[in-house]
Enzyme design. Structure first.
Site, PDB file in Angstrom:
ATOM      1  N   GLU A  33       0.872  -1.178   0.000  1.00 50.10           N
ATOM      2  CA  GLU A  33       0.000   0.000   0.000  1.00 50.10           C
ATOM      3  C   GLU A  33       0.902   1.219   0.000  1.00 50.10           C
ATOM      4  OE1 GLU A  33      -3.594   2.121   2.605  1.00 50.10           O
ATOM      5  OE2 GLU A  33      -2.602   0.305   3.360  1.00 50.10           O
ATOM      6  N   GLU A  72      -8.985   9.973   5.310  1.00 51.34           N
ATOM      7  CA  GLU A  72      -9.178   9.074   6.442  1.00 51.34           C
ATOM      8  C   GLU A  72      -9.614   9.919   7.640  1.00 51.34           C
ATOM      9  OE1 GLU A  72      -6.354   5.226   6.271  1.00 51.34           O
ATOM     10  OE2 GLU A  72      -5.309   7.083   6.740  1.00 51.34           O
TER      11      GLU A  72
END
Length: 241
Positions: free
Chosen positions: A129, A223
């Protein structure tokens, strides 16, 4: 500067989405509400919606309120690119992008980031990621090492990419390796125009990421950990060349 000459405004579904994994498609993109960590909250909710699609540029917003679990991510509302995905890194030459955004409250704990995933096969399990943070708002990246104050320690500092200077952090989320590029200055970039492939190139050249891996996911969003805010993207585009 956004290059939006001869733009064509397309009809899109602007219905707000509120469910944990609700999504809506628009052209080459999808909007994902992605409240994957909502059960770590004491209370909260989040609503996302597309506001327009103008040529290759999409606009959207998300409004959230989350309490409890201050160290846990509650959501990653994001725009996902669906065109050109599942190519090997060796076949990709550039990832040109524009992103203009704002957030209504900087007292929240959140971040604003591109989020890319690689795998050994098209659509396969995540291996790496790669996050490129345009804002670190009272939060922090995954890291294998932390200092005595509990702050993440970068594995490399002062990397020059796309006109900015970055620190690179590395760690595991328990499933895959996570590389996070954060601005060395701690500032934010609310208007970014550039190519994010050089971030992948850096990892290929310096951290051993294999060009035989496939780019299986390319997202950009926020986020949210705790707090109340509205995150607005005025214009966003990403392409895979």
């Amino acid at each position: 500067m956004l290059r939006m000459h001869k733009a064509h405004v397309r009809s899109v579904d602007t219905t707000p989405i509120t469910g944990q994994f609700d999504s809506v498609n628009a052209g080459q993109y999808s909007l994902l509400n992605d409240l994957w960590g909502e059960y770590d909250a004491a209370s909260g909710s989040q609503t996302s919606q597309i506001t327009s699609l103008n040529g290759n540029y999409i606009a959207w917003e998300t409004a959230y309120t989350w309490t409890g679990g201050p160290d846990q991510v509650k959501s990653f509302a994001n725009i996902q690119l669906n065109d050109g995905i599942n190519q090997q890194l060796s076949a990709i030459s550039s990832l040109p992008t524009d992103w203009q955004w704002s957030v209504s409250n900087t007292s929240v704990a959140a971040d604003v980031a591109y989020d890319l995933f690689t795998s050994w096969s098209p659509g396969g399990s995540n291996v790496n990621e790669i996050m490129i943070w345009l804002a670190n708002i009272n939060s922090g990246p995954i890291s294998a090492n932390y200092n005595a104050q509990g702050q993440a320690v970068p594995i490399v500092s002062n990397i020059s990419l796309e006109g900015y200077t970055w620190n690179l952090y590395s760690g595991s989320n328990g499933v895959n390796q996570v590389y996070s590029f954060l601005l060395t200055s701690g500032s934010t970039i609310q208007s970014f125009t550039g190519d994010i492939y050089p971030f992948l190139s850096y990892l290929i050249d310096n951290e051993g990421m294999n060009t035989a891996q496939y780019l299986t996911c390319a997202q950009a969003g926020t986020e949210a950990f705790t707090g109340t805010a509205t995150f607005t993207t005025y214009a966003y585009s990403l392409a895979i060349n």
